[in-house]
Design a protein around this motif. Structure first.
Motif, PDB file in Angstrom:
ATOM      1  N   GLN A  88       0.832  -1.198   0.000  1.00 44.27           N
ATOM      2  CA  GLN A  88       0.000   0.000   0.000  1.00 44.27           C
ATOM      3  C   GLN A  88       0.871   1.254   0.000  1.00 44.27           C
TER       4      GLN A  88
ATOM      5  N   GLU B 149       2.216   1.801  -3.392  1.00 41.19           N
ATOM      6  CA  GLU B 149       1.204   2.339  -4.300  1.00 41.19           C
ATOM      7  C   GLU B 149       1.040   3.842  -4.119  1.00 41.19           C
TER       8      GLU B 149
ATOM      9  N   LYS C 175       4.053   5.518  -5.623  1.00 34.91           N
ATOM     10  CA  LYS C 175       3.942   5.475  -7.092  1.00 34.91           C
ATOM     11  C   LYS C 175       2.994   6.567  -7.585  1.00 34.91           C
TER      12      LYS C 175
END
Length: 85
Positions: A40, A43, A46
């Motif tokens: 998580q 992510e 990113k």
């Protein structure tokens, strides 16, 4: 009780210095405390790398990974750490 905006605004920077002078990342803190998984965190990072200008906590909250309580816990940790410096 603080409203949502100030809590998330307090967590705008990804790095903070702990009382031992070590850099602490919000994602690292949340993983260590079981609030998020490393996947998580990756992510959210990113999303930031892809141009999302929001703070780490704002993105993680909008994705449903953390709630305001988890972000507040991090801010409180920072407040305690800096008070002991």
């Amino acid at each position: 009780h603080r409203s949502r905006e100030p809590i998330l605004a307090d967590a705008r920077e990804a790095h903070y210095t702990s009382m031992r002078g070590r850099m602490v990342k919000i994602g690292e803190f949340l993983v260590q405390n079981g609030a998020m998984t490393q996947a998580q965190v990756d992510e959210v990072i990113k999303a930031q790398q892809n141009g999302d200008a929001r703070a780490f906590g704002e993105i993680a909250n909008s994705l449903g990974y953390v709630d305001d309580t988890s972000i507040k816990r991090f801010v409180d940790y920072l407040d305690r750490s800096h008070a002991e410096d």
